[in-house]
Design an enzyme around this catalytic site. Sequence first.
Site, PDB file in Angstrom:
ATOM      1  N   HIS A 214      26.087  84.750  32.506  1.00 21.16           N
ATOM      2  CA  HIS A 214      25.455  84.777  31.581  1.00 21.16           C
ATOM      3  C   HIS A 214      24.442  85.942  31.404  1.00 21.16           C
ATOM      4  O   HIS A 214      24.235  86.844  31.155  1.00 21.16           O
ATOM      5  CB  HIS A 214      25.508  83.391  31.119  1.00 21.16           C
ATOM      6  CG  HIS A 214      25.279  84.580  29.618  1.00 21.16           C
ATOM      7  ND1 HIS A 214      26.369  84.134  28.273  1.00 21.16           N
ATOM      8  CD2 HIS A 214      23.870  83.558  28.855  1.00 21.16           C
ATOM      9  CE1 HIS A 214      25.395  84.193  26.895  1.00 21.16           C
ATOM     10  NE2 HIS A 214      23.989  83.932  27.496  1.00 21.16           N
TER      11      HIS A 214
ATOM     12  N   SER B 111      27.830  80.400  36.192  1.00 18.96           N
ATOM     13  CA  SER B 111      28.723  81.293  35.226  1.00 18.96           C
ATOM     14  C   SER B 111      26.781  81.266  34.604  1.00 18.96           C
ATOM     15  O   SER B 111      27.050  81.830  33.810  1.00 18.96           O
ATOM     16  CB  SER B 111      29.292  79.810  34.301  1.00 18.96           C
ATOM     17  OG  SER B 111      30.687  80.268  35.359  1.00 18.96           O
TER      18      SER B 111
ATOM     19  N   HIS C 252      24.876  74.305  32.018  1.00 15.36           N
ATOM     20  CA  HIS C 252      25.917  73.723  31.439  1.00 15.36           C
ATOM     21  C   HIS C 252      25.931  72.303  32.516  1.00 15.36           C
ATOM     22  O   HIS C 252      27.245  71.521  32.047  1.00 15.36           O
ATOM     23  CB  HIS C 252      27.339  73.917  30.985  1.00 15.36           C
ATOM     24  CG  HIS C 252      27.691  74.641  32.000  1.00 15.36           C
ATOM     25  ND1 HIS C 252      27.113  76.023  32.506  1.00 15.36           N
ATOM     26  CD2 HIS C 252      29.018  75.095  32.666  1.00 15.36           C
ATOM     27  CE1 HIS C 252      27.843  76.483  34.063  1.00 15.36           C
ATOM     28  NE2 HIS C 252      28.818  75.510  33.900  1.00 15.36           N
TER      29      HIS C 252
ATOM     30  N   CYS D  30      25.043  76.504  37.868  1.00 18.50           N
ATOM     31  CA  CYS D  30      26.028  76.771  38.166  1.00 18.50           C
ATOM     32  C   CYS D  30      25.790  78.902  38.243  1.00 18.50           C
ATOM     33  O   CYS D  30      25.659  79.516  37.184  1.00 18.50           O
ATOM     34  CB  CYS D  30      27.361  76.208  37.289  1.00 18.50           C
ATOM     35  SG  CYS D  30      28.810  76.990  37.957  1.00 18.50           S
TER      36      CYS D  30
ATOM     37  N   CYS E 158      31.273  70.460  36.248  1.00 17.76           N
ATOM     38  CA  CYS E 158      32.203  71.534  36.181  1.00 17.76           C
ATOM     39  C   CYS E 158      32.244  72.085  37.535  1.00 17.76           C
ATOM     40  O   CYS E 158      33.672  71.239  38.121  1.00 17.76           O
ATOM     41  CB  CYS E 158      30.803  72.158  35.776  1.00 17.76           C
ATOM     42  SG  CYS E 158      31.220  74.490  35.346  1.00 17.76           S
TER      43      CYS E 158
END
Length: 390
Positions: A53, A49, A69, A47, A184
């Site tokens: 990070h 995200s 995740h 993802c 997600c």
Amino acid sequence: MATAGKVIKCKAAVAWEADSPLVIEEIEVAPPQKNEIRLKVIAASICLSDVYHMYKGKPKDGFPVVMGHEGAGIVESVGPGVTEFKPGDKVIPLYLSQCRDCKFCKNPKTNMCEKDCESLMTSGRSGNQMFKQSPSEIRFTCRSKPLLQFMRTGIFSEYTIKNKIALVKVHDDAQLDRVFLFGCGVSTGYGAAINNAKVEPGSVCAVFGLGAVGLSAVMGCKHAGASRIIAVDINEERFEKAKILGATDFVNPKLHQKPISEVLIEMTNGGVDYSVECVGQVDVMRSALESCIKGWGVSVIAGWTDLYDFSARPIQLIAGRTWKGTSFGGFKGKDDVPKLVLDHMAGRINLDVFVTHNMNLDQINEAIKMMMAGAQTKSVYTVYIYIPNT
């Protein structure tokens, strides 16, 4: 299973520091403790995200960490106090918990959980409190060093551990290399349209950004009965997938000299009834709001960012528009993800369109480069599956 109660050594993709490639390491995964489940990962995907990070957030206390995740797996063993799961169950990790006991879980107006809310609400500008783990929660080690689990999941590992409030059992016949997407992106976009915008039959919608979240939002608008769905993206190669999922019109902002909100207002005689922002850029969030019709237009922010403040002219809201956000598409994970899986199994939710590559864990850095190129240049948006080598 023979491994129950024992430390498992397995491969995982570790981010030792920011702005560096992931390293495939042999890690140790401890047995599950009270209220925990250890699962064998079957499928996972990157993802944005995760990339955020690694390359943008750069929290000093966010490394070393096992990334990822969004995935699915099979229960290997359970810790004391776990009765909801048993070895062999097919499961999807949740980054947003559902304890079912707190005031948030008991309120039908939200999918927040008190176990997550404190970290989400106090993350401030760093935005990385939600990824923290206390020393007592550490279950991964490598070279005698403790490893964090990104978003308390760490799915880029052959085995991982989740608390029972952040894991959901799905149908025994579920195809894990498809339904993992409900962990997600697909849930976020689909739910943004269905649950948060509450798109109505016959309405006109606009979706900004056609990544996995945006394509899922298009699908949600279609399933809610929208008569017109305008897909907005600077990458026209993405329009074909959006069309498959229900988009009726396509707009490339770069081909217009006026603001995209003005373009959409002219196209729709006053503005769209609903808009969903799926890019994670504050200027796009404002454009999505300003594209809505005054009086009743609703705009939902589904894209993730915490690097910048955003703003709008108060008259946009005073005139009757509603501006709201979403996390995990408003779905309560334990209650709703199994229903989404059944919808997929019944042919009502198309997940095949999201999957274009199958790659193994050893290829993860290559896949990240492809994902980043697809997000920034001309490539068609791609979701990658990682199937562990074991």
